[in-house]
Design a protein around this motif. Structure first.
Motif: not given
Lengths: 148, 148
Positions: B79-83
């Motif tokens: 999983w990735r978090a994109t800001i």
């Protein structure tokens, strides 16, 4: 020729991802396939804002990409499509399959009322940068990553 | 100090987004607020993989950012978090609020088991690039955009 991936496709997808200069150092294509790939597939499949798309030719998967549709407050509440994990099988390289895949994804983004399609590409993939620029993308942004 | 945004906050959020060199050309901060902002807010709020976060000081919203959590097949199903959409109110600039917001978002990404936090920043925002690099981000990627 293009369709959403099914669970049976995940092995072939991972094989393609692993058969790549950068991918081979970070993927784990083994039998049986590590469970986290199937878990990720299930998370993608159950999320209406994520689509894992495969290109199929004569029954064989020859390409893959993932599209994420995201609602943002910015740009007057506009939706964006983010493309990630683009790979074509080495047997079809140079035959325009990648270009057809991205063009298909752009049309899909229009169907979903996105105002923008975005992606990042590793700066060491100079061929990929030229490929996307030919398709109309502009490298206006720095793509920053922080490993956790 | 940090919490998920509520519908009542959207006006103040758009005001901040519009009060920006790039934002002022693309946002539409009017009364009543254009409906598409509220629609986008509702789409974000109803999606468990999107969080619109505000920083609040003495009852006032002084910062905003959006985090998108995305399951990918790549990186072994990580999983990735994109800001995206990071802004602080001009009244608090230079007081480290932006840094606290990003640090908070990084911790939130860890809670969601992300292996990577990513964002793109316009190449003309040279201050922003330095800001993110100080926080540990590396500008390893080109950020490509295609307007539809």
């Amino acid at each position: 020729m293009f369709r959403e991936a099914e669970e049976n496709d995940v092995g072939e997808i991972v094989k393609m991802l692993a058969n790549d200069r950068l991918g081979k150092t970070r993927e784990n294509y083994t039998h049986p396939l590590p469970k986290q790939y199937i878990k990720a597939f299930e998370a993608i499949q159950s999320d209406t804002n994520n689509e894992l798309i495969v290109a199929v030719l004569e029954g064989h998967i020859i390409g893959v990409l993932q599209i994420t549709f995201t609602p943002y407050i910015t740009h007057q509440g506009g939706w964006r499509a983010t493309i990630e994990g683009v790979r074509t099988d080495e047997s079809v390289r140079g035959k325009g399959i990648g270009s057809k895949m991205i063009t298909w994804a752009i049309e899909r983004a229009k169907t979903r009322n996105c105002h923008l399609v975005q992606l990042t590409t590793d700066k060491t993939r100079t061929d990929a940068l030229r490929f996307y620029e030919k398709l109309g993308f502009q490298a206006t942004h720095e793509g920053l990553k922080l490993k956790l």
